[in-house]
Design an enzyme around this catalytic site. Structure first.
Site, short mmCIF file in Angstrom:
data_model
loop_
_atom_site.label_atom_id
_atom_site.label_comp_id
_atom_site.label_asym_id
_atom_site.label_seq_id
_atom_site.Cartn_x
_atom_site.Cartn_y
_atom_site.Cartn_z
CB ALA A 109 -131.55 16.92 -30.51
CB SER A 110 -133.56 17.26 -36.21
OG SER A 110 -134.01 16.12 -36.16
CB SER A 111 -130.28 20.84 -37.72
OG SER A 111 -130.18 22.14 -38.27
#
Length: 396
Positions: free
Chosen positions: A92-94
């Site tokens: 899950a990206s920033s």
């Protein structure tokens, strides 16, 4: 890149499609940002059942949450996640990068959206909310296990976009219920070094593609598709994403180099502040120079664990020790190329990201300066004191 037309819609989407619904109960959190404590910079384990407070703090911080290792071949455990021999293959990206990408995408109600690399489904859910109808969103995920996970996570939020298992680099599904097969927006959540032209073909003229351009220093790139079948755009925030699986990072090897190519070539550098260029100016390039080095040379100098400065394309290699001793191996003299790009960039007025962009056509794709029809390699060649032929060949 222009600001979003409706910033409140994205803020509402973040509330209505909460991130925690897309994070597993056990995962590896990697904090982002300059203020990250050194002890946490490489990541730490989170377990919702054993330490719920820590889990919630990580999920709602600007942290990358790693959810899969080695394409699912390695079990996600604290030891495996921390091991240098394993590689994250889904995360899950920033949140700051996710919101930056969606601002550039500027999804409007009624837009048909393609989400490439849906992962656990969060960005697909956000796009569905912004489009106003989850039937308008198609997600392509190459990993069948991740596609199933995304479908389950989205359903918990009451969202049911089309989740398709496949390789978006080689084939794209059409939007559900749309006879012309075109999307208004294409959102990509994996690093791309060679943009598949199919993404341009399947985007409606006037539509946008937002992706992490990643060769290898990543920046968000927002392209607008034109009636003539080309797409042009500019770079935004620096970012780091796992590569599109069919465009994985090259292995470091000297296979295929023979004879003189394998012999080290030595020379001394004048690394003082008055040199042209000095090692420090290449080691900390301005954003415009960074894009040019990444695109034309294939890397930018970086400091190794031993303190040497390295520059490599996976085959050729340049090493600077003590700021003055340069060793180059392989078929390319990478340091010479980097110096040539720096000199030409300086003569051209040190262009920043406001003058640098990217063009994709059916025949080629390239970085440009000022003029979207002229590759940067050609522009810089005209202002260079010595023609950097190996650099120019990088874009063709």
């Amino acid at each position: 890149m222009p600001p979003p037309p409706q910033p409140d819609a994205l803020a509402d989407a973040l509330i209505r499609v909460p991130r925690h619904e897309f994070i597993p109960s056990r995962a590896w959190a990697v904090p982002q940002g300059a203020g990250t404590p050194p002890a946490a910079a490489s990541g730490y384990w989170i377990d919702q059942h054993r330490d719920p407070d820590r889990w919630w703090r990580a999920v709602y911080s600007d942290s990358v949450i790693v959810t899969q290792l080695d394409g699912g071949r390695t079990e996600l455990t604290p030891a495996n996640a921390a091991a240098p021999s394993t590689a994250p293959s889904c995360a899950a990206s920033s949140p700051l990068l996710v919101t930056a990408g969606l601002r550039h995408l500027a999804v409007r109600p009624g837009d048909r959206v393609l989400d490439v690399g849906g992962g656990t489904g969060w960005t697909s859910g956000l796009c569905a909310y912004l489009a106003g109808d989850d039937a308008l969103v198609t997600t392509v995920e190459i990993d069948p296990d991740l596609a199933r996970t995304a479908t389950e996570n989205l359903a918990r939020c009451g969202l049911h976009p089309s989740v398709v298992t496949g390789d978006a680099a080689t084939g794209l599904p059409g939007p559900d219920g749309d006879s012309d097969g075109l999307f208004d927006r294409v959102h990509v959540t994996c690093g791309v070094t060679d943009i598949p032209y199919a993404w341009v073909e399947r985007t409606r003229p006037g539509g946008h593609i937002v992706l992490p351009y990643n060769p290898p220093i990543g920046r968000l790139l927002r392209l607008t598709v034109h009636e003539d079948g080309s797409a042009t755009g500019r770079f935004g925030e620096e970012c780091s994403y796992m590569p599109l699986r069919s465009q994985g990072l090259p292995q470091s090897t000297n296979a295929g180099t023979t004879g003189a190519d394998t012999q080290p070539r030595l020379r001394s550098l004048d690394s003082g502040p008055g040199s042209d260029p000095d090692t420090e100016s290449l080691l900390h390039p301005a954003p415009g120079l960074q894009v040019l080095l990444a695109s034309l040379v294939g890397d930018e100098p970086w400091i190794s664990g031993s303190g040497s400065v390295l520059l490599t394309d996976g085959v050729s290699r340049a090493t600077v020790e003590d700021g003055t001793r340069l060793t180059q191996t392989g078929p390319r003299d990478l340091w010479d190329e980097a110096e040539s790009v720096h000199r030409a960039w300086t003569r051209h007025g040190r262009p920043g990201l406001d003058r640098i962009g990217f063009t994709v056509t059916p025949q080629r794709q390239y970085v440009w300066i000022d003029d979207p029809s002229v590759p940067a390699a050609h522009t810089l060649d005209k202002s260079a004191d010595t023609a950097p032929t190996t650099v120019g060949a990088s874009l063709g």
